[in-house]
Motif scaffolding. Structure first.
Motif, PDB file in Angstrom:
ATOM      1  N   VAL A 102       0.868  -1.256  -0.030  1.00  0.00           N
ATOM      2  CA  VAL A 102       0.041   0.099   0.069  1.00  0.00           C
ATOM      3  C   VAL A 102       0.892   1.263  -0.055  1.00  0.00           C
ATOM      4  O   VAL A 102       0.745   2.310  -0.803  1.00  0.00           O
ATOM      5  N   GLN A 103       2.024   1.438   0.557  1.00  0.00           N
ATOM      6  CA  GLN A 103       2.785   2.537   0.909  1.00  0.00           C
ATOM      7  C   GLN A 103       3.462   2.545  -0.596  1.00  0.00           C
ATOM      8  O   GLN A 103       3.642   3.894  -0.910  1.00  0.00           O
ATOM      9  N   ARG A 104       3.808   1.444  -1.402  1.00  0.00           N
ATOM     10  CA  ARG A 104       4.586   1.755  -2.343  1.00  0.00           C
ATOM     11  C   ARG A 104       3.402   2.443  -3.572  1.00  0.00           C
ATOM     12  O   ARG A 104       3.931   3.015  -4.260  1.00  0.00           O
ATOM     13  N   ARG A 105       2.161   1.897  -3.254  1.00  0.00           N
ATOM     14  CA  ARG A 105       1.270   2.441  -4.380  1.00  0.00           C
ATOM     15  C   ARG A 105       0.970   3.964  -3.952  1.00  0.00           C
ATOM     16  O   ARG A 105       0.932   4.853  -4.850  1.00  0.00           O
ATOM     17  N   ALA A 106       0.811   4.047  -2.732  1.00  0.00           N
ATOM     18  CA  ALA A 106       0.508   5.503  -2.259  1.00  0.00           C
ATOM     19  C   ALA A 106       1.768   6.504  -2.686  1.00  0.00           C
ATOM     20  O   ALA A 106       1.653   7.849  -2.960  1.00  0.00           O
ATOM     21  N   ALA A 107       2.819   5.992  -2.505  1.00  0.00           N
ATOM     22  CA  ALA A 107       4.144   6.957  -3.128  1.00  0.00           C
ATOM     23  C   ALA A 107       3.947   7.485  -4.335  1.00  0.00           C
ATOM     24  O   ALA A 107       4.471   8.551  -4.813  1.00  0.00           O
ATOM     25  N   LYS A 108       3.095   6.816  -5.171  1.00  0.00           N
ATOM     26  CA  LYS A 108       3.087   7.242  -6.573  1.00  0.00           C
ATOM     27  C   LYS A 108       2.027   8.118  -7.128  1.00  0.00           C
ATOM     28  O   LYS A 108       1.994   8.680  -8.090  1.00  0.00           O
ATOM     29  N   ILE A 109       1.063   8.537  -5.984  1.00  0.00           N
ATOM     30  CA  ILE A 109      -0.138   9.104  -6.230  1.00  0.00           C
ATOM     31  C   ILE A 109       0.146  10.556  -6.561  1.00  0.00           C
ATOM     32  O   ILE A 109       0.500  11.178  -5.643  1.00  0.00           O
ATOM     33  N   ARG A 110      -0.598  11.329  -7.519  1.00  0.00           N
ATOM     34  CA  ARG A 110      -0.620  12.454  -7.872  1.00  0.00           C
ATOM     35  C   ARG A 110      -1.983  13.284  -7.480  1.00  0.00           C
ATOM     36  O   ARG A 110      -2.047  14.413  -7.416  1.00  0.00           O
ATOM     37  N   CYS A 111      -2.977  12.440  -7.445  1.00  0.00           N
ATOM     38  CA  CYS A 111      -4.470  12.903  -7.270  1.00  0.00           C
ATOM     39  C   CYS A 111      -5.179  11.937  -6.569  1.00  0.00           C
ATOM     40  O   CYS A 111      -5.192  10.872  -7.236  1.00  0.00           O
ATOM     41  N   VAL A 112      -5.856  12.340  -5.617  1.00  0.00           N
ATOM     42  CA  VAL A 112      -6.893  11.299  -5.030  1.00  0.00           C
ATOM     43  C   VAL A 112      -8.164  11.768  -5.611  1.00  0.00           C
ATOM     44  O   VAL A 112      -8.742  13.134  -5.239  1.00  0.00           O
ATOM     45  N   PHE A 113      -9.052  10.803  -5.963  1.00  0.00           N
ATOM     46  CA  PHE A 113     -10.563  11.026  -6.499  1.00  0.00           C
ATOM     47  C   PHE A 113     -11.263  10.706  -5.546  1.00  0.00           C
ATOM     48  O   PHE A 113     -11.015   9.523  -4.434  1.00  0.00           O
ATOM     49  N   LEU A 114     -12.670  11.529  -5.087  1.00  0.00           N
ATOM     50  CA  LEU A 114     -13.422  11.183  -4.022  1.00  0.00           C
ATOM     51  C   LEU A 114     -14.673  11.070  -4.771  1.00  0.00           C
ATOM     52  O   LEU A 114     -15.116  11.786  -5.345  1.00  0.00           O
ATOM     53  N   ASP A 115     -15.575  10.140  -4.046  1.00  0.00           N
ATOM     54  CA  ASP A 115     -16.850   9.970  -3.901  1.00  0.00           C
ATOM     55  C   ASP A 115     -17.491  10.596  -3.012  1.00  0.00           C
ATOM     56  O   ASP A 115     -16.795  11.158  -1.981  1.00  0.00           O
ATOM     57  N   ILE A 116     -18.891  11.284  -3.128  1.00  0.00           N
ATOM     58  CA  ILE A 116     -19.299  11.911  -2.048  1.00  0.00           C
ATOM     59  C   ILE A 116     -20.151  11.136  -1.103  1.00  0.00           C
ATOM     60  O   ILE A 116     -19.802  11.014   0.002  1.00  0.00           O
ATOM     61  N   ASP A 117     -21.219  10.572  -1.380  1.00  0.00           N
ATOM     62  CA  ASP A 117     -22.269   9.867  -0.477  1.00  0.00           C
ATOM     63  C   ASP A 117     -21.727   8.687  -0.076  1.00  0.00           C
ATOM     64  O   ASP A 117     -21.203   7.550  -0.887  1.00  0.00           O
ATOM     65  N   GLY A 118     -21.380   8.749   1.248  1.00  0.00           N
ATOM     66  CA  GLY A 118     -20.954   7.385   1.870  1.00  0.00           C
ATOM     67  C   GLY A 118     -19.331   7.493   2.035  1.00  0.00           C
ATOM     68  O   GLY A 118     -18.691   6.506   2.502  1.00  0.00           O
ATOM     69  N   VAL A 119     -18.724   8.684   1.360  1.00  0.00           N
ATOM     70  CA  VAL A 119     -17.307   8.923   1.483  1.00  0.00           C
ATOM     71  C   VAL A 119     -16.972  10.091   2.269  1.00  0.00           C
ATOM     72  O   VAL A 119     -16.411  10.103   3.235  1.00  0.00           O
ATOM     73  N   LEU A 120     -17.399  11.347   1.493  1.00  0.00           N
ATOM     74  CA  LEU A 120     -17.330  12.485   2.186  1.00  0.00           C
ATOM     75  C   LEU A 120     -18.611  12.625   3.087  1.00  0.00           C
ATOM     76  O   LEU A 120     -18.673  13.671   3.892  1.00  0.00           O
ATOM     77  N   THR A 121     -19.737  12.044   2.916  1.00  0.00           N
ATOM     78  CA  THR A 121     -20.627  12.093   3.765  1.00  0.00           C
ATOM     79  C   THR A 121     -21.075  10.673   4.445  1.00  0.00           C
ATOM     80  O   THR A 121     -20.309   9.588   4.028  1.00  0.00           O
TER      81      THR A 121
END
Ligand code: MG
Length: 170
Positions: A9-28
């Motif tokens: 997971v850390q190896r994958r996370a190290a490459k991330i440049r953008c985090v996409f988010l859902d709204i319902d059930g994630v931000l809410t």
């Protein structure tokens, strides 16, 4: 203390440049309060909002794709500084591909935080598929990483922190 993210997971996370988010059930928390004139009210978690602002300040992009329309959520996201927003978008994959092209990003440079079946096409593409503690079983089964928190209760902040920490930004 919860387990540290796995090396994978850390190896994958190290490459991330953008985090996409859902709204319902994630931000809410996924609940919609329906008023007498059919107006919808949702709750947001302030710590998640701070995480979005922090990510953008530190150079990590944030994008939001949701199946439902919500002008109040659009205003809040714009206030937080999010520039890539697609609402009322039932099929998330075309919006995701368009945003990736706009930002010049490959799949492995993208993370997605989702909680339900409409998020699965993005989970199959992105470098880091993240879900929330109370997600649908199919999302839990496909995600690379699951937050200890439920949607609307800090899961987005934990996902953003995971990426920023893997990159030594915080
Ligand atoms: Mg959702």
């Amino acid at each position: 203390m919860a387990a540290l993210p796995s090396a994978e997971v850390q190896r994958r996370a190290a490459k991330i440049r953008c985090v996409f988010l859902d709204i319902d059930g994630v931000l809410t928390d996924g609940k919609l309060y329906i008023g007498p004139n059919s107006e919808e009210t949702k709750t947001n978690y302030v710590r998640d909002g701070y995480g979005i602002k922090l990510a953008l300040k530190l150079g990590l992009q944030v994008a939001v794709i949701s199946g439902r329309p919500s002008e109040s959520m659009r205003r809040r996201l714009e206030w937080l500084g999010v520039k890539h927003i697609a609402l009322d978008t039932e099929d998330k994959e075309p919006a995701y591909l368009r945003m990736c092209a706009e930002m010049g990003l490959s799949d492995e440079q993208c993370a997605h935080v989702g909680d339900d079946v409409p998020d699965l096409p993005l989970f199959r593409r992105v470098g880091l598929a993240c879900t929330v503690a109370d997600a649908h079983p199919k999302a839990l089964a496909l995600a690379h990483w699951t937050s200890r928190y439920s949607g609307g209760h800090g899961a987005v902040r934990e996902a953003i922190d995971l990426v920023l920490e893997a990159q030594g930004r915080i």
